[in-house]
Design an enzyme around this catalytic site. Structure first.
Site, short mmCIF file in Angstrom:
data_model
loop_
_atom_site.label_atom_id
_atom_site.label_comp_id
_atom_site.label_asym_id
_atom_site.label_seq_id
_atom_site.Cartn_x
_atom_site.Cartn_y
_atom_site.Cartn_z
CG ASP A 34 39.52 33.24 45.45
OD1 ASP A 34 39.09 34.38 45.20
OD2 ASP A 34 38.85 32.39 46.06
CG ASN A 82 34.59 35.85 37.43
OD1 ASN A 82 35.73 35.51 37.12
ND2 ASN A 82 34.09 35.57 38.63
C1 FPP Z 1 39.40 36.34 42.18
O1 FPP Z 1 39.55 37.24 43.24
C2 FPP Z 1 40.09 36.83 41.01
C3 FPP Z 1 39.50 37.13 39.82
C4 FPP Z 1 38.06 36.99 39.56
C5 FPP Z 1 40.26 37.70 38.70
C6 FPP Z 1 41.66 37.24 38.54
C7 FPP Z 1 42.37 38.26 37.75
C8 FPP Z 1 43.63 38.65 37.90
C9 FPP Z 1 44.60 38.05 38.83
C10 FPP Z 1 44.16 39.81 37.14
C11 FPP Z 1 44.09 39.75 35.69
C12 FPP Z 1 44.77 38.58 35.10
C13 FPP Z 1 45.48 38.65 33.97
C14 FPP Z 1 45.80 37.40 33.26
C15 FPP Z 1 45.93 39.91 33.39
P1 FPP Z 1 38.25 37.82 43.96
O2 FPP Z 1 37.92 39.13 43.35
O3 FPP Z 1 37.15 36.80 43.90
O4 FPP Z 1 38.76 37.99 45.42
P2 FPP Z 1 37.88 37.94 46.75
O5 FPP Z 1 37.31 36.53 46.84
O6 FPP Z 1 38.85 38.26 47.83
O7 FPP Z 1 36.80 39.00 46.59
#
Ligand code: FPP
Length: 254
Positions: A34, A82
């Site tokens: 996250d 998501n």
């Molecule tokens: C949460 O951060 C993260 C995600 C919804 C996506 C996770 C994906 C990756 C790390 C990259 C792709 C993975 C692979 C396996 C290639 P957020 O966007 O909710 O962060 P925030 O809470 O700060 O907005």
């Protein structure tokens, strides 16, 4: 000064690694990656750059967990919730996932890593489904850590899906209702064949489960850090493992 700080951090990390008990390494670590969005926002960059940076970090963490003797790593890349994010972000994440799966052997794992995907794969585009099949097959003979990537995954969806499969088995006369046990139920989950995670790591200071592995995390130890996922380092994994090793897991006993 920079050199001093680099040397200090390196020694500090070496120190942590040497404090880890090699006989008590969590076999299975689950991670909620996250904070990509906040990382990008702090730098006035588009959110997708945060996700991209996050996927580069993942490769280093997989390698480090493998080195420490972790057998399974399960990461939350895209949840069933998501899909409700802005269309542009969902599209960006899907094309990033496709790109990373296409190059997974070099960009997500190393030579020894086995890559698998858990979740409702049928709900993903055909391109992604094809890449999943390809990469699972191409890495299936590797003997190192198993990296499970949760895509279109939701803990409740996992449980409902398992329940439907069991009901189907009952209707087909394959089993009786009385034969349904926790073990039988686990065998119908997307994680079938994997031991439950011992340790759950969540970055960016949040302390929620967010519909992740609801059944499987029943007895996992939870460790969280304020670090945003793109800032997450091998050293954090060591810190989490050290903390895990200090805990006394009682599984509901005394
Ligand atoms: C949460 O951060 C993260 C995600 C919804 C996506 C996770 C994906 C990756 C790390 C990259 C792709 C993975 C692979 C396996 C290639 P957020 O966007 O909710 O962060 P925030 O809470 O700060 O907005």
């Amino acid at each position: 000064m920079q050199l001093f700080s680099r040397l200090f951090n390196k020694q500090n990390s070496d120190l942590k690694e040497s404090l880890i008990d090699p006989n008590n390494i969590p076999a299975h670590i689950a991670i909620i990656m996250d904070g990509n969005g906040r990382w990008a926002k702090k730098r006035k960059l588009p959110k997708i750059i945060g996700h991209r940076e996050g996927s580069s970090v993942l490769k280093k963490i997989v390698a480090h967990c493998d080195k420490l003797g972790v057998k399974y790593l399960t990461v939350y890349a895209f949840s069933t919730e998501n899909w409700s994010r802005p269309k542009g972000e969902v599209e960006g994440l899907m094309s990033l996932l496709l790109e990373k799966l296409k190059n997974a052997e070099t960009e997500l794992g190393g030579e020894a890593v086995r890559i698998r995907v858990i979740g409702n794969v049928n709900g993903l585009s055909q391109d992604i489904q094809n890449e999943i099949k390809r990469v699972e097959k191409s890495t299936s003979k590797n003997e190192g850590i198993i990296l499970n990537i949760a895509i279109n995954y939701g803990g409740r969806d996992d449980i409902v899906h398992a329940a439907k499969e069991l009901i189907n088995d009952v209707e087909m006369g394959k089993i009786n209702i009385e034969q349904i046990t926790e073990e039988k139920f686990s065998e119908k989950l997307y994680t079938k064949g994997l031991p439950d995670p011992d340790l759950l790591i969540r970055t960016s200071g949040e302390k929620r489960l967010s519909n992740y592995l609801l059944w499987q995390l029943a007895y996992a130890e939870f460790w969280y850090t304020e670090a945003l996922w793109p800032d997450f380092k091998a050293e954090h994994v060591e810190e989490a493992i050290l903390e895990y090793q200090k805990r006394n897991r009682r599984y509901g006993g005394v």
